[in-house]
Design an enzyme around this catalytic site. Structure first.
Site, PDB file in Angstrom:
ATOM      1  N   GLY A  96       0.773  -1.240   0.000  1.00 43.31           N
ATOM      2  CA  GLY A  96       0.000   0.000   0.000  1.00 43.31           C
ATOM      3  C   GLY A  96       0.799   1.282   0.000  1.00 43.31           C
TER       4      GLY A  96
ATOM      5  N   ARG B 275     -15.560 -18.048  -8.164  1.00 48.66           N
ATOM      6  CA  ARG B 275     -15.094 -16.733  -8.656  1.00 48.66           C
ATOM      7  C   ARG B 275     -16.267 -15.777  -8.841  1.00 48.66           C
ATOM      8  NH1 ARG B 275     -10.141 -15.227  -7.522  1.00 48.66           N
ATOM      9  NH2 ARG B 275      -9.565 -13.510  -8.872  1.00 48.66           N
TER      10      ARG B 275
ATOM     11  N   HIS C  95       0.236   1.039 -13.417  1.00 44.06           N
ATOM     12  CA  HIS C  95       1.043  -0.108 -13.857  1.00 44.06           C
ATOM     13  C   HIS C  95       2.510   0.321 -13.892  1.00 44.06           C
ATOM     14  CE1 HIS C  95       1.915  -3.908 -15.748  1.00 44.06           C
ATOM     15  NE2 HIS C  95       2.728  -3.248 -16.560  1.00 44.06           N
TER      16      HIS C  95
HETATM   17  C1  GRF Z   1       3.098  -1.133  -7.578  1.00 45.50           C
HETATM   18  O1  GRF Z   1       4.322  -1.323  -8.229  1.00 45.50           O
HETATM   19  C2  GRF Z   1       2.003  -0.973  -8.585  1.00 45.50           C
HETATM   20  O2  GRF Z   1       2.391  -0.316  -9.735  1.00 45.50           O
HETATM   21  C3  GRF Z   1       1.696  -2.394  -8.904  1.00 45.50           C
HETATM   22  O3  GRF Z   1       1.797  -3.066  -7.665  1.00 45.50           O
HETATM   23  C4  GRF Z   1       2.676  -2.361  -6.799  1.00 45.50           C
HETATM   24  C5  GRF Z   1       1.920  -2.044  -5.539  1.00 45.50           C
HETATM   25  O4  GRF Z   1       2.709  -1.479  -4.552  1.00 45.50           O
HETATM   26  N1  GRF Z   1       0.478  -2.514  -9.639  1.00 45.50           N
HETATM   27  P1  GRF Z   1       2.042  -0.851  -3.251  1.00 45.50           P
HETATM   28  O5  GRF Z   1       1.127  -1.902  -2.644  1.00 45.50           O
HETATM   29  O6  GRF Z   1       1.314   0.396  -3.629  1.00 45.50           O
HETATM   30  O7  GRF Z   1       3.205  -0.582  -2.326  1.00 45.50           O
END
Ligand code: GRF
Length: 215
Positions: A12, A66, A110
């Protein structure tokens, strides 16, 4: 006020960046109304609690199949009456029914420059491993709207980050977060909250404040 639900699966840090920037006024006109995790052990839920935001866990393990999980997830999202859903490290493929219920109202971060290193299997450290083994010199992060396919919706913001000699996937992941993700995701929310984002087909347009004033 833009009502925002944030969906998370892990640490997070992106959620934290959003919470901090809402609290200090960098992200304007926004209220984080609920954080939803598919993982009961996600540290992100603690971050939500510390910030006084309601945290809800909808774990697939609690459902027979699911379909039932997707239904409960959608119900938990809609119950919070969001104007925007933010996927911040959410490791669940968004069911088509949720996309249909919230058209152009779901964004995802992403950790690469889409359309490189994205799609099925490209999540977490796998993205950065693939970047390093391909030998590209630039990577980065992308905020995009979510459509029916994975990582394929209209792109809202991108920022490039340099790959450096000696990088490991972990070092690169951290640099992409620090230099791109933690900046882009709050900025994307703020732009949407200020009513400055227009989506047309696969493209997005960001209006400056003057254009917005003119209508
Ligand atoms: C991040 O690298 C985000 O881009 C990807 O998952 C990771 C999550 O990190 N989709 P966090 O939980 O926000 O620390």
């Amino acid at each position: 006020m833009l009502r925002v639900v944030v969906c998370v699966s892990g640490g997070g840090t992106n959620l934290q960046a959003i919470l901090d920037k809402v609290a200090n006024g960098t992200v304007k006109n926004t209220e984080i109304v609920r954080v939803i995790s598919n993982n009961p052990n996600a540290y992100a839920l603690e971050r939500a609690a510390k910030a006084g935001v309601e945290g809800v866990c909808v774990s697939p393990k609690e459902f027979a199949d699911r379909e039932a999980f997707h239904e409960a997830l959608l119900a938990a999202v809609l119950e919070a009456q969001p104007d925007l859903v933010v996927l911040a490290g959410f490791l669940v493929a968004i069911p088509p029914r949720m996309v249909a219920a919230l058209p152009s109202r779901i964004i995802n971060i992403h950790p690469s420059l889409i359309p490189s290193f994205c799609g099925v299997g490209y999540y977490g450290l796998h993205v950065h491993e693939a970047v390093l083994s391909r030998g590209v010199k630039l990577t980065g992060a992308t905020v995009h709207f979510v459509d029916e396919d994975m990582d394929s919706g209209p792109i809202l913001l991108q920022k490039a980050v340099a790959v450096e000699e000696g990088d490991t996937p972990e070092i690169l992941q951290r640099r992409v977060m620090e230099q791109a993700e933690w900046e882009l995701l709050p900025r994307a929310i703020s732009l949407i909250a200020e009513g400055r984002v227009r989506v047309e087909g696969r493209k997005t347009y960001i209006m400056n404040s003057d254009e917005e004033m003119k209508g």
